[in-house]
Design an enzyme around this catalytic site. Structure first.
Site, short mmCIF file in Angstrom:
data_model
loop_
_atom_site.label_atom_id
_atom_site.label_comp_id
_atom_site.label_asym_id
_atom_site.label_seq_id
_atom_site.Cartn_x
_atom_site.Cartn_y
_atom_site.Cartn_z
CG HIS A 191 -1.00 10.32 -6.37
ND1 HIS A 191 -1.54 9.96 -5.10
CD2 HIS A 191 0.15 9.84 -6.56
CE1 HIS A 191 -0.66 9.26 -4.78
NE2 HIS A 191 0.45 9.20 -5.19
NE ARG A 334 -5.32 4.23 9.40
CZ ARG A 334 -5.12 4.28 8.08
NH1 ARG A 334 -5.51 3.45 7.25
NH2 ARG A 334 -4.35 5.33 7.43
CD GLU A 435 -4.59 -2.47 6.86
OE1 GLU A 435 -4.19 -1.64 6.09
OE2 GLU A 435 -4.40 -2.09 8.18
CG ASN A 458 -7.67 1.70 -0.86
OD1 ASN A 458 -8.85 1.28 -1.39
ND2 ASN A 458 -7.55 2.94 -0.59
CG ASP A 459 -2.75 -1.23 1.96
OD1 ASP A 459 -2.21 -1.00 0.86
OD2 ASP A 459 -2.35 -0.71 3.03
NE ARG A 469 -4.37 1.93 -3.78
CZ ARG A 469 -5.07 2.88 -3.49
NH1 ARG A 469 -5.85 3.38 -4.38
NH2 ARG A 469 -4.76 3.99 -2.52
CB CYS A 506 -12.39 2.37 6.12
SG CYS A 506 -10.87 1.27 6.45
#
Length: 577
Positions: A191, A334, A435, A458-459, A469, A506
């Protein structure tokens, strides 16, 4: 004495300044037997309320400086404070054992943390353990009358040094004074790293022992580009770092000149550079950075910022503001991605062992429970469609039947609005996020029915590699350049093109400067990233030759069996400095 360390380059930038050691207060206490348990419960309530007030203020500041997406981590912290099960157990412990609030708080939260951390195959629960630990520290500090370090008070140019930076620490950094930060632990996907890139502050993480080597006031030279940190550098080293900083600043100034330029490669091929947003406020940053579209509007923040389900009119106004703000440029919206790590206090979701693989996103939307909420959102989107170029995207799609169901609901709501005499655009593209590996493998079938794909790396990487991750113990498995990931991405792009459709991306990989040449070679049409990465990526693309990148991508897909081999191969093809 001069000393050099090497860490993980987590956020670009170069800085030379005094060290500001972020020291945590001593939160030790003695367990005390109490007779007036009601007074002790009142102390606990006061500490919880104070902690809630502090976090609410920090969250507001984070929204202003970082945007809604990065600030969402504080929603999880606020939910911990409001969790009746946990606070109830703490009070029960005070009464049953007649102990002070500090002892009861620590006993109960330690139990929850141990339970969640014991679920080693469940990254969601391990993240909740981290949230509880962070919140417990804040409540304990309020009980003890201690102050947690407040980076917001830094008022001279500094480089923050800490064992780790919590989201609340990072959100309070004032980039006017904080020029960089360095930590013992963490990585590019933590983060604090993501927030640093949003704030455009240099960051080097994972140095292991920087806090043991640095004293307040030591001079540090930090490069978030190379991962190098020099403690008490020589005059010569200071000059080298300052020169590197000036070169980087000059490079950023050159990127700024590309704001209104077309995104074309050296041989003239155009690619669309888009930006990700979480709220209508983010549109200003999209336009300031010269993005050609919004490639991902995360609408769940509309829900997370409300005390109840947002009304159709509230949503309509938000979507209208984004579409109008983009002045006719495409906006990919989305539909709500609730569940997983995004919970709503007013929407009861079942407790699940692994919410990331459970009842979330489109699975909620097309279920009986979430159906009306989904229809309300679609009506608002359809009404707003006349104010710009709207594209609608469904998240977390695994089956073609899920897409058909969702699109069927969209068509039903469109027909109702038209029957009511409400204007609706007739050129709305409808696509899906890729994803889930199942959808990536079946992309050729999806491509016959969708208008576009947007690859959520990411997913997709997490699900393909079975690795969280955010979990440092398995972070080595989070490999964007693993040939298995590259082949899935290539499969999606080729499937889209075979049906005359476009494919975008994305996830973080879309703005990764190492990945961009590969993705250009694969023929990805649209790259959507944080707005601050757009100009840099445009500059990079202008130096790439498409034919050369196609050869590079083909060799990476057919000859490489490891991530390391792909990165080594890149040296033969990518030299654009």
């Amino acid at each position: 004495m001069t000393e050099m360390l090497k860490g993980i380059a987590a956020s670009d930038g170069v800085a030379v300044a005094k060290a500001y050691l972020l020291v945590q207060p001593d939160l030790s206490f003695e367990t005390v037997t109490v007779e007036d348990t009601s007074a002790e419960e009142a102390r606990l309530d006061a500490a919880l309320a104070a902690s809630q007030d502090e976090l609410s203020v920090i969250r507001e500041k984070a929204v202003e400086s970082l945007g809604e997406e990065a600030a969402a981590v504080f929603d999880a912290h606020l939910m911990v404070l409001a969790d009746p099960e946990m606070t109830g157990q703490i009070k029960e412990t005070i009464r049953a054992k007649q102990v002070n609030a500090e002892a009861a708080l620590t006993e109960v939260t330690d139990m929850f943390i141990a339970i969640f951390e014991g679920m080693e195959d469940n990254p969601y629960m391990q993240e909740r353990a981290a949230d509880i630990r962070d919140v417990t520290k804040r409540v304990l500090a309020n009980l003890l009358g201690k102050k947690l370090p407040n980076p917001a008070t830094i008022n001279e140019e500094s480089i923050v040094v800490a064992h780790d930076l919590t989201p609340s620490d990072t959100a309070q950094l004032n980039k006017k004074y904080v020029k960089a930060f360095v930590t013992n632990i963490g990585g590019r996907t933590s983060h604090s790293a993501i927030m640093a890139r949003t704030l455009e502050i240099a960051a080097v993480l994972g140095t292991n022992n920087i806090t043991e080597l640095v004293k307040d006031g030591d001079i540090l030279a930090v490069s978030g580009i190379t991962g190098e940190v020099v403690i008490n550098p020589t005059e010569e080293q200071i000059a080298e770092f300052k020169a590197a900083g000036e070169a980087y600043a000059k490079q950023k100034a050159e990127w700024a000149l590309l704001k209104d330029a077309q995104t074309v490669t050296a041989d003239g091929k155009h690619f669309e550079l888009a930006a990700n947003i979480g709220t209508p406020k983010d549109v200003e940053g999209v336009n300031d950075n010269g993005a050609e579209a919004v490639g991902l509007y995360r609408t769940e923040f509309l829900y997370m910022d409300s005390q109840d389900f947002p009304t159709e009119d509230d949503q309509y106004e938000a979507y209208k503001a984004v579409l109008e703000g983009m002045n006719g440029k495409p906006v990919v919206v989305r539909t709500m991605d609730i569940g997983g790590d995004k919970e709503l206090p007013y929407f009861d979701l079942p407790k699940e062992m692994n919410p990331f693989l459970g009842y979330r996103a489109l699975r909620i939307s097309i279920s009986e429970t979430g159906n009306q909420m989904f229809r309300t959102q679609l009506r608002a989107l359809l009404r707003a469609s006349v104010h710009g170029k709207l594209r609608i995207m469904f998240p977390m799609v695994a089956l073609l039947t899920e897409f058909r169901t969702a699109k069927g609901i969209l068509e039903e709501e469109k027909a109702k609005l038209v029957a009511e005499g409400v204007a609706v655009a007739d050129d709305i593209e409808v696509g899906i996020m890729i994803e889930i590996p199942a959808a990536a493998m079946l992309a050729d079938q999806f491509a016959k029915e969708v208008d576009f794909f947007s690859i959520g790396t990411n997913d997709l990487i997490q699900y393909t590699m079975a690795a969280d991750r955010m979990n440092e113990q398995v972070s080595y498995l989070y490999q964007p350049y693993n040939p298995s990931i590259l082949r899935l991405i290539n499969n999606v792009i080729k499937a889209a093109h075979a049906e005359g459709k476009w494919a975008g991306m994305c996830g973080e990989m879309a703005g990764d400067q190492t990945a961009v040449p590969l993705l250009v070679g694969m023929g990805l049409d649209e790259f959507s990233m944080s707005a601050t990465s757009v100009l840099r990526t445009r500059s990079l693309m202008k130096k790439l030759d498409t034919a050369k990148m196609e050869e590079y991508a083909n060799r990476a897909l057919t000859e490489c069996s490891t991530m390391e081999e792909v990165l080594e191969l890149s040296k033969e093809y990518v030299n654009v400095d």
